[in-house]
Design a protein around this motif. Structure first.
Motif, mmCIF file in Angstrom:
data_model
loop_
_atom_site.group_PDB
_atom_site.id
_atom_site.type_symbol
_atom_site.label_atom_id
_atom_site.label_comp_id
_atom_site.label_asym_id
_atom_site.label_seq_id
_atom_site.Cartn_x
_atom_site.Cartn_y
_atom_site.Cartn_z
ATOM 1 N N SER A 367 0.829 -1.209 0.000
ATOM 2 C CA SER A 367 0.000 0.000 0.000
ATOM 3 C C SER A 367 0.856 1.249 0.000
ATOM 4 O O SER A 367 0.587 2.212 -0.733
ATOM 5 C CB SER A 367 -0.926 0.001 1.220
ATOM 6 O OG SER A 367 -1.868 -1.031 1.150
ATOM 7 N N LEU A 368 1.907 1.255 0.814
ATOM 8 C CA LEU A 368 2.775 2.424 0.909
ATOM 9 C C LEU A 368 3.498 2.682 -0.407
ATOM 10 O O LEU A 368 3.534 3.820 -0.901
ATOM 11 C CB LEU A 368 3.795 2.220 2.033
ATOM 12 C CG LEU A 368 4.836 3.334 2.216
ATOM 13 C CD1 LEU A 368 4.164 4.669 2.518
ATOM 14 C CD2 LEU A 368 5.822 2.969 3.330
ATOM 15 N N PHE A 369 4.071 1.655 -1.005
ATOM 16 C CA PHE A 369 4.796 1.832 -2.264
ATOM 17 C C PHE A 369 3.862 2.272 -3.394
ATOM 18 O O PHE A 369 4.188 3.184 -4.164
ATOM 19 C CB PHE A 369 5.517 0.549 -2.655
ATOM 20 C CG PHE A 369 6.882 0.396 -2.041
ATOM 21 C CD1 PHE A 369 7.905 1.269 -2.388
ATOM 22 C CD2 PHE A 369 7.145 -0.612 -1.126
ATOM 23 C CE1 PHE A 369 9.176 1.130 -1.828
ATOM 24 C CE2 PHE A 369 8.414 -0.749 -0.564
ATOM 25 C CZ PHE A 369 9.427 0.119 -0.916
ATOM 26 N N ARG A 370 2.711 1.637 -3.511
ATOM 27 C CA ARG A 370 1.779 2.003 -4.581
ATOM 28 C C ARG A 370 1.315 3.451 -4.442
ATOM 29 O O ARG A 370 1.227 4.180 -5.438
ATOM 30 C CB ARG A 370 0.571 1.056 -4.557
ATOM 31 C CG ARG A 370 0.882 -0.353 -5.043
ATOM 32 C CD ARG A 370 -0.286 -1.274 -4.797
ATOM 33 N NE ARG A 370 0.028 -2.662 -5.145
ATOM 34 C CZ ARG A 370 -0.668 -3.704 -4.740
ATOM 35 N NH1 ARG A 370 -1.738 -3.534 -3.977
ATOM 36 N NH2 ARG A 370 -0.309 -4.930 -5.102
ATOM 37 N N ARG A 379 9.741 9.703 -9.454
ATOM 38 C CA ARG A 379 10.756 9.957 -8.425
ATOM 39 C C ARG A 379 11.422 8.632 -8.066
ATOM 40 O O ARG A 379 10.782 7.579 -8.024
ATOM 41 C CB ARG A 379 10.103 10.547 -7.164
ATOM 42 C CG ARG A 379 9.336 11.849 -7.406
ATOM 43 C CD ARG A 379 10.205 13.067 -7.284
ATOM 44 N NE ARG A 379 10.671 13.307 -5.944
ATOM 45 C CZ ARG A 379 10.027 14.080 -5.042
ATOM 46 N NH1 ARG A 379 8.863 14.633 -5.355
ATOM 47 N NH2 ARG A 379 10.542 14.296 -3.848
ATOM 48 N N LYS A 380 12.731 8.658 -7.803
ATOM 49 C CA LYS A 380 13.401 7.468 -7.298
ATOM 50 C C LYS A 380 12.978 7.243 -5.850
ATOM 51 O O LYS A 380 12.739 8.192 -5.101
ATOM 52 C CB LYS A 380 14.922 7.630 -7.394
ATOM 53 C CG LYS A 380 15.437 7.491 -8.815
ATOM 54 C CD LYS A 380 16.935 7.240 -8.837
ATOM 55 C CE LYS A 380 17.394 6.894 -10.257
ATOM 56 N NZ LYS A 380 18.843 6.573 -10.299
ATOM 57 N N ALA A 400 11.317 -7.884 1.240
ATOM 58 C CA ALA A 400 12.386 -7.722 0.251
ATOM 59 C C ALA A 400 11.840 -7.847 -1.161
ATOM 60 O O ALA A 400 12.251 -7.122 -2.075
ATOM 61 C CB ALA A 400 13.490 -8.751 0.498
ATOM 62 N N GLU A 401 10.894 -8.762 -1.359
ATOM 63 C CA GLU A 401 10.300 -8.929 -2.683
ATOM 64 C C GLU A 401 9.508 -7.693 -3.095
ATOM 65 O O GLU A 401 9.587 -7.243 -4.244
ATOM 66 C CB GLU A 401 9.402 -10.166 -2.692
ATOM 67 C CG GLU A 401 10.171 -11.475 -2.635
ATOM 68 C CD GLU A 401 9.264 -12.689 -2.534
ATOM 69 O OE1 GLU A 401 9.744 -13.806 -2.824
ATOM 70 O OE2 GLU A 401 8.082 -12.522 -2.153
ATOM 71 N N VAL A 405 10.561 -4.648 -6.112
ATOM 72 C CA VAL A 405 9.761 -4.191 -7.259
ATOM 73 C C VAL A 405 9.814 -2.668 -7.388
ATOM 74 O O VAL A 405 9.888 -2.124 -8.491
ATOM 75 C CB VAL A 405 8.294 -4.649 -7.103
ATOM 76 C CG1 VAL A 405 7.411 -4.015 -8.180
ATOM 77 C CG2 VAL A 405 8.200 -6.165 -7.157
ATOM 78 N N TYR A 406 9.802 -1.964 -6.255
ATOM 79 C CA TYR A 406 9.620 -0.516 -6.281
ATOM 80 C C TYR A 406 10.857 0.308 -5.926
ATOM 81 O O TYR A 406 10.997 1.440 -6.396
ATOM 82 C CB TYR A 406 8.507 -0.119 -5.303
ATOM 83 C CG TYR A 406 7.147 -0.663 -5.640
ATOM 84 C CD1 TYR A 406 6.319 0.001 -6.543
ATOM 85 C CD2 TYR A 406 6.664 -1.832 -5.039
ATOM 86 C CE1 TYR A 406 5.054 -0.479 -6.839
ATOM 87 C CE2 TYR A 406 5.388 -2.325 -5.333
ATOM 88 C CZ TYR A 406 4.596 -1.636 -6.236
ATOM 89 O OH TYR A 406 3.344 -2.118 -6.521
#
Length: 494
Positions: A367-370, A379-380, A400-401, A405-406
């Motif tokens: 949720s946080l990454f999306r 943005r990196k 880690a997986e 991805v992000y």
């Protein structure tokens, strides 16, 4: 108020529960205090022997300080009255409930469970309630969470998501004694599985979501045990409030039928009693609409993170059950803040943002990454995180997986390693990060890891610092050691 009972009344309760094994004590002895902490004992104390690290020495210390009888699953070679039970966890819950005279009956209790979002929902609901209560000239509401606890007397950083039964009932008692009408709390799967809340009936029992987590030798042996433990909440609530956006929706709804009443909510779920829709990010936070049988209104959050609309909708659903007017819902959410949740800090050049968040499992990471990708396009993304010792072991691979991805860089660091070697945990995470194709660095010192991430961040980067938020302690061995919080570190180095 506590209730002084005779030893025989506790014995009779254990017999009724089918857990009484043996006893040798003065059955007419009055119990004036209860404890399982050998440093917190007074004359007339019923002392409970519990925990994997319990030593006979603790019982001797308690005896010397005035404990009059002990409750245990085994008899100790000490000349002291005793009650032996077959299930000390169950005994603890009933001892607490009897000693505090079921004080929870005198306060409106909301219990919230789920794999992610419990803390945010708890604080969103508290903000709504407090807005209402201040206008009614009443004390603000109480809260028990994985972040901190407030009961009108005690205000403290928490160690457990849901306290042990003695502490939990004491919080209820403090709240009632302080004239508080509402208490909102997180209810963990461990608390439900091991009966910390067994004697309590919640006015609202809320189920947010379910995902793979907390699988280990000391938590839940498998997902079914974890899931079924959470579903136990419905057996001890008056109104079940369920998020229809959860996985295993049909199973959750079926279990919720154990409750006398059911209310549903969900984002873009027209079949829900409360439907959230039109969720969007703005420069000042999040906006979304909610419609039900009595209103169709826009709500605003000052927090970032699109996922917070789900948590805010959950809080609105609970407030709806309580008949809180919608204007207080809107005002409370506008002002809502969650310590250590989606706190954003920007450097002086305005080209690096650091987000401090409690995200610590696969669902919250995703949720946080999306949300970060949507709100900070092109943005990196760097991330600083770790994993706890001896529990939720699958996180080491899963996080880690997800990060692989992000994230453009992963900084692996300490996060409550406890009795496990922090380097071993970090190396295990690094192995999975490498398998996911993500660059990584191990920097065990958490402050140094955050400092390095900020120093190495490129222009227009976003740094996620997850897991600890505003917590000011690290679990090392069996002790909690005082440390600066992630927010403190970020403020120092940004």
């Amino acid at each position: 108020m506590t209730k002084i009972l005779k030893t025989c009344e506790y014995i009779e309760k254990f017999r009724e529960l089918g857990i009484l094994a043996d006893f040798s004590c003065d059955e007419d002895k009055e119990i004036e205090y209860i404890s399982y902490n050998s440093t917190d004992v007074r004359t007339g104390t019923l002392f409970v022997c519990k925990g994997a690290h319990f030593l006979e020495k603790y019982l001797k210390d308690a005896c010397e300080l005035g404990a009059c009888v002990y409750v245990s699953e085994k008899k100790y070679d000490i000349d002291m009255p005793y009650i032996i039970v077959t299930d000390v966890r169950k005994a603890i819950s009933y001892i607490a409930d009897m000693y505090y005279d079921s004080v929870w009956n005198n306060i409106f209790l909301t219990g919230i469970t789920g794999t992610k979002g419990k803390s945010s929902t708890t604080y969103f609901l508290k903000s709504i309630l407090d807005e209402y209560l201040r206008d009614m000239k009443k004390p603000v509401s109480a809260v028990i969470s994985g972040i901190d606890n407030y009961d009108g007397v005690i205000s403290e950083e928490s160690h457990l998501t849901t306290p042990e039964a003695f502490e939990l009932q004491k919080h209820f008692d403090n709240a009632v004694s302080s004239g508080i009408d509402y208490l909102t709390m997180e209810v963990s799967s461990q608390a439900l599985k091991y009966g910390r809340t067994e004697c309590i009936t919640y006015d609202i029992g809320m189920f947010l979501n379910i995902g793979q987590d907390h699988i280990s030798g000391i938590e839940h042996p498998d997902f079914d045990d974890y899931f079924n433990s959470k579903l136990l909440l419905f057996r001890q609530c008056k109104t079940a409030v369920v998020n229809l956006n959860t996985d295993y929706e049909n199973e959750v709804i079926a279990a919720a039928s154990d409750a006398p009443a059911l209310l549903t909510f969900g984002i873009d779920r027209e079949d829900a009693d409360l439907c959230g829709y039109d969720v969007r990010a703005t420069s000042k936070g999040i906006r979304f609409r909610v419609k039900c049988d009595s209103f169709d209104e826009e709500f605003r959050l000052s927090l970032r993170g699109l996922f917070n609309a789900d948590n805010a909708l959950a809080a609105i659903a609970a407030a709806y059950v309580m008949n809180i007017p919608v204007d207080y819902m809107k005002a409370g959410l506008r002002k809502a803040a969650v310590p250590g949740r989606m706190e954003v800090f920007t450097n002086s050049e305005k080209n690096i943002d650091v987000i401090v968040d409690y995200a610590h499992n696969k669902m919250s990471f995703e949720s946080l990454f999306r949300s970060t990708v949507k709100e900070y396009p092109d943005r990196k993304i760097f991330i600083v995180y770790g994993c706890p010792g001896k529990k939720a072991l699958a996180r080491r691979k899963e996080l880690a997986e997800v990060a692989g991805v992000y994230a453009d860089m992963i900084y692996i660091t300490e996060e409550d390693a406890g009795e496990e070697d922090v380097f071993a945990i970090s190396r295990e995470i690094a192995k999975h990060a490498e398998e996911a194709g993500a660059p990584w660095k191990i920097i065990v010192d958490r402050g140094q890891a955050i400092k390095t991430a900020i120093e190495e961040a490129e222009s227009n980067a976003v740094i996620l610092v997850t897991g600890k938020g505003r917590e000011t302690r690290q679990k090392r061995g069996t002790k909690y050691i005082d440390t600066p919080s992630d927010v403190d570190y970020v403020k120092q180095y940004i």
